[in-house]
Design a protein around this motif. Structure first.
Motif, short mmCIF file in Angstrom:
data_model
loop_
_atom_site.label_atom_id
_atom_site.label_comp_id
_atom_site.label_asym_id
_atom_site.label_seq_id
_atom_site.Cartn_x
_atom_site.Cartn_y
_atom_site.Cartn_z
N VAL A 54 0.85 -1.19 0.00
CA VAL A 54 0.00 0.00 0.00
C VAL A 54 0.88 1.23 0.00
O VAL A 54 1.84 1.32 0.77
N VAL A 55 0.56 2.18 -0.86
CA VAL A 55 1.30 3.45 -0.93
C VAL A 55 0.29 4.58 -0.74
O VAL A 55 -0.77 4.60 -1.37
N VAL A 56 0.64 5.54 0.12
CA VAL A 56 -0.19 6.71 0.36
C VAL A 56 0.64 7.97 0.15
O VAL A 56 1.75 8.08 0.67
N ASP A 57 0.10 8.88 -0.63
CA ASP A 57 0.71 10.19 -0.84
C ASP A 57 0.09 11.13 0.19
O ASP A 57 -1.08 11.49 0.08
N ARG A 58 0.88 11.54 1.19
CA ARG A 58 0.30 12.32 2.28
C ARG A 58 -0.17 13.70 1.82
O ARG A 58 -1.10 14.25 2.38
N ARG A 59 0.47 14.23 0.77
CA ARG A 59 0.01 15.51 0.24
C ARG A 59 -1.36 15.36 -0.41
O ARG A 59 -2.28 16.15 -0.17
N LEU A 60 -1.53 14.33 -1.27
CA LEU A 60 -2.82 14.11 -1.89
C LEU A 60 -3.89 13.76 -0.86
O LEU A 60 -5.06 14.16 -1.01
N ALA A 61 -3.51 13.04 0.18
CA ALA A 61 -4.47 12.74 1.24
C ALA A 61 -5.00 14.04 1.85
O ALA A 61 -6.21 14.19 2.09
N SER A 62 -4.11 14.99 2.09
CA SER A 62 -4.53 16.28 2.63
C SER A 62 -5.45 17.02 1.67
O SER A 62 -6.44 17.64 2.09
N LEU A 63 -5.15 16.95 0.38
CA LEU A 63 -5.98 17.63 -0.61
C LEU A 63 -7.37 17.01 -0.69
O LEU A 63 -8.37 17.72 -0.84
N TRP A 64 -7.45 15.68 -0.60
CA TRP A 64 -8.76 15.02 -0.60
C TRP A 64 -9.57 15.44 0.62
O TRP A 64 -10.80 15.47 0.57
N PHE A 65 -8.91 15.75 1.73
CA PHE A 65 -9.63 16.18 2.93
C PHE A 65 -10.23 17.57 2.74
O PHE A 65 -11.08 17.99 3.53
N ALA A 66 -9.81 18.30 1.71
CA ALA A 66 -10.39 19.61 1.40
C ALA A 66 -11.48 19.42 0.34
O ALA A 66 -12.67 19.56 0.61
N SER A 67 -11.09 19.10 -0.88
CA SER A 67 -12.04 18.84 -1.96
C SER A 67 -11.33 18.08 -3.06
O SER A 67 -10.20 18.39 -3.41
N SER A 68 -12.02 17.10 -3.62
CA SER A 68 -11.44 16.31 -4.70
C SER A 68 -11.89 16.79 -6.07
O SER A 68 -11.41 16.30 -7.08
N LEU A 69 -12.79 17.76 -6.11
CA LEU A 69 -13.50 18.08 -7.33
C LEU A 69 -13.07 19.44 -7.89
O LEU A 69 -12.95 20.42 -7.15
N ARG A 70 -12.84 19.48 -9.20
CA ARG A 70 -12.59 20.74 -9.89
C ARG A 70 -13.58 20.85 -11.05
O ARG A 70 -13.38 20.27 -12.12
N PRO A 71 -14.68 21.62 -10.86
CA PRO A 71 -15.68 21.76 -11.92
C PRO A 71 -15.09 22.43 -13.16
O PRO A 71 -14.19 23.27 -13.06
N GLN A 72 -15.62 22.05 -14.31
CA GLN A 72 -15.20 22.62 -15.58
C GLN A 72 -16.37 23.39 -16.18
O GLN A 72 -17.30 22.80 -16.71
N GLY A 73 -16.33 24.72 -16.05
CA GLY A 73 -17.39 25.53 -16.63
C GLY A 73 -18.61 25.70 -15.75
O GLY A 73 -19.65 26.20 -16.23
N PRO A 76 -19.26 18.78 -16.47
CA PRO A 76 -17.96 18.10 -16.47
C PRO A 76 -17.09 18.57 -15.33
O PRO A 76 -17.17 19.72 -14.88
N ALA A 77 -16.25 17.65 -14.85
CA ALA A 77 -15.37 17.98 -13.73
C ALA A 77 -14.16 17.06 -13.76
O ALA A 77 -14.17 16.00 -14.39
N GLN A 78 -13.11 17.48 -13.07
CA GLN A 78 -11.95 16.64 -12.84
C GLN A 78 -11.91 16.25 -11.37
O GLN A 78 -12.36 16.99 -10.49
N ARG A 79 -11.34 15.07 -11.11
CA ARG A 79 -11.14 14.59 -9.74
C ARG A 79 -9.65 14.49 -9.47
O ARG A 79 -8.85 14.17 -10.36
N LEU A 80 -9.29 14.70 -8.22
CA LEU A 80 -7.92 14.44 -7.82
C LEU A 80 -7.55 12.99 -8.07
O LEU A 80 -8.40 12.10 -8.01
N LYS A 81 -6.29 12.76 -8.33
CA LYS A 81 -5.80 11.39 -8.38
C LYS A 81 -5.98 10.75 -7.00
O LYS A 81 -5.92 11.43 -5.98
N PRO A 82 -6.21 9.45 -6.93
CA PRO A 82 -6.37 8.80 -5.63
C PRO A 82 -5.15 9.04 -4.74
O PRO A 82 -4.01 9.05 -5.21
N ALA A 83 -5.41 9.22 -3.46
CA ALA A 83 -4.32 9.47 -2.51
C ALA A 83 -3.63 8.18 -2.07
O ALA A 83 -2.50 8.22 -1.56
#
Length: 464
Positions: free
Chosen positions: A75-94, A432-439
């Motif tokens: 198992v690998v966890v990116d602690r930075r991405l984990a922190s970002l998921w705790f804020a918001s994973s979603l970036r709306p497009q338009g 449409p939206a983008q999601r963060l890469k999995p943490a």
């Protein structure tokens, strides 16, 4: 466990406590690798908390795979991405997400301190305004609040079925009857259920939770985080909301991978429909107050009668014992009650409450609940027994507060960047939206959501 750098003491503490709560084998922690640097600005080790919570949820999946396949994936966890998921994973497009908070919600100065009003739900706003005797105008609310003592206003709003929390120090919370009760509780209440039907595994190494049916009776925010995680590993998640309920600011974030239906559990016909869904479910995750389901005729004994092998995971804000066990609560309110907002204010030199930079209690507890669900499924494969596990935001707060850190942090987290998002576009119900890469990643079992975020009530209350 192996890491790119030396394991911070806070990270090790959180991992140990989370994994012990799940009754996990400490040797399994050696399969976890934490990468990336930087921390969110907080008086507590929020980034370590986030990475540890994400890590144990993924470790639970790895443990399930070891049980059924004989191989223990890394198992690998990116602690930075984990922190970002705790804020918001979603970036709306338009398009844009609605505001996260109602215009009245927030912190107000009282005659003797501070109080937070949680008014996102219309009936909670109405309760607060009725007590204050004012209209839904921030300046008018502030003026009315200023005439009250914080604890008296808190009690008056709660008695009116509203949501509020006076700001307390950690020391005040430690001697408060509810603080003493929750601080004596385990991180997870665990209870073995009765013998169910023999369980079989219908998944695969790539999709470990394929064939698992998860009934989701949760709303803002910890429970939906838990069921979103389970959907990412192939579980069929069916979320049930009452008619008329909306969460415009959070739904696009948390319904990823799920189907969403509506039932009125007070209506006999809808309750019968729910019971049929429950009979066929593997996991139930719910965030109702302590006795709310019992009042609907769906208490724990009834749930066990309907489905002895059910993995039953529940959440309460302020804990499962003590005078506040049935009190309505949210992450931001628990931060005020438990001393987190006061500690942030003191450390930053501010003249008003300073909460955590993200709703870490909700998110971390959500991943712990997801780990508990997977752990319960693993145990059911061995014994055939269902299980019941209970978590609370207040007990998670106690764990976080055991690890204060220097403020401000010497190594701030790099802000979110375009490269942090998955390249594909999610065609959500809102656009449409983008999601963060999995943490986190379980080797050989990539996180993947098969369904885009959908509107509440957009599906029928049936299993596929």
């Amino acid at each position: 466990m192996s890491n790119d750098q030396h394991m911070p003491a806070a990270m090790g503490h959180f991992l140990g406590e989370f994994w012990q709560a799940l009754a996990g084998d400490p040797e399994q922690l050696l399969r976890l690798r934490i990468s990336a640097q930087g921390s969110l600005p907080s008086v507590f080790a929020v980034t370590d908390f986030a990475a540890a919570a994400v890590g144990v949820a993924h470790l639970a999946v790895s443990e399930l795979l070891q049980q059924v396949s004989g191989t223990a994936p890394q198992v690998v966890v990116d602690r930075r991405l984990a922190s970002l998921w705790f804020a918001s994973s979603l970036r709306p497009q338009g398009w844009a997400l609605p505001a996260q908070w109602d215009a009245v919600a927030g912190d107000y100065q009282t005659a003797d301190g501070w109080i937070r009003l949680h008014t996102n739900a219309p009936h909670h706003r109405d309760a607060a305004l009725a007590v204050l005797g004012t209209r839904a105008d921030r300046d008018a609310v502030a003026k009315a609040v200023g005439r009250w003592q914080a604890s008296a206003l808190e009690s008056a709003i709660v008695e009116r079925q509203g949501c509020a929390a006076a700001m307390r120090t950690a020391r005040q919370w430690a001697v408060h009857p509810q603080g003493m009760s929750v601080n004596a509780e385990p991180l997870l209440h665990r209870q073995r259920g009765p013998q169910g039907a023999p369980a079989t595994w219908a998944g695969s190494v790539e999709r470990p939770l394929h064939g698992i049916r998860v009934l989701d009776l949760t709303r803002i925010l910890a429970g939906p985080v838990a069921t979103r995680f389970l959907a990412g590993f192939g579980a069929q998640v069916l979320r049930i909301d009452p008619y008329g309920w909306e969460e415009p600011g959070t739904v696009p974030e948390v319904v990823l991978g799920k189907r969403c239906a509506r039932l009125d559990l007070r209506a006999p016909a809808d309750r019968r429909t729910f019971e049929q869904l429950l009979i066929q479910a593997d996991v139930l995750i719910h965030g109702y107050r302590a006795d709310a389901l019992a009042h609907l005729g769906l208490g724990v004994e009834r749930r066990r009668e309907l489905n002895p092998g059910l993995v039953d995971i529940s959440l309460d804000a302020y804990g499962w014992t003590g005078p506040w066990r049935e009190r309505r609560g949210f992450d931001s309110l628990v931060q005020m009650s438990s001393g987190i907002a006061d500690a942030g204010m003191r450390a930053s030199g501010s003249d008003k409450p300073v909460p955590l930079p993200v709703q870490a209690l909700d998110h971390a507890t959500g991943y712990l609940m997801a780990a508990a669900a997977v752990s319960g499924l693993s145990q059911r494969l061995v014994s055939g027994h269902g299980s019941q596990m209970q978590a609370s935001l207040a007990r998670s707060a106690r764990l976080l507060m055991q690890c204060p850190v220097d403020f401000p942090t010497a190594h701030p987290l790099t802000p979110v960047q375009s490269a942090d998002f998955a390249p594909h576009i999610e065609h959500s119900a809102w656009g449409p939206a983008q999601r963060l890469k999995p943490a986190g990643q379980v080797q050989g079992a990539p996180t993947r959501w098969d369904l885009a975020a959908c509107a509440l009530g957009s599906s029928e209350a049936t299993w596929l």
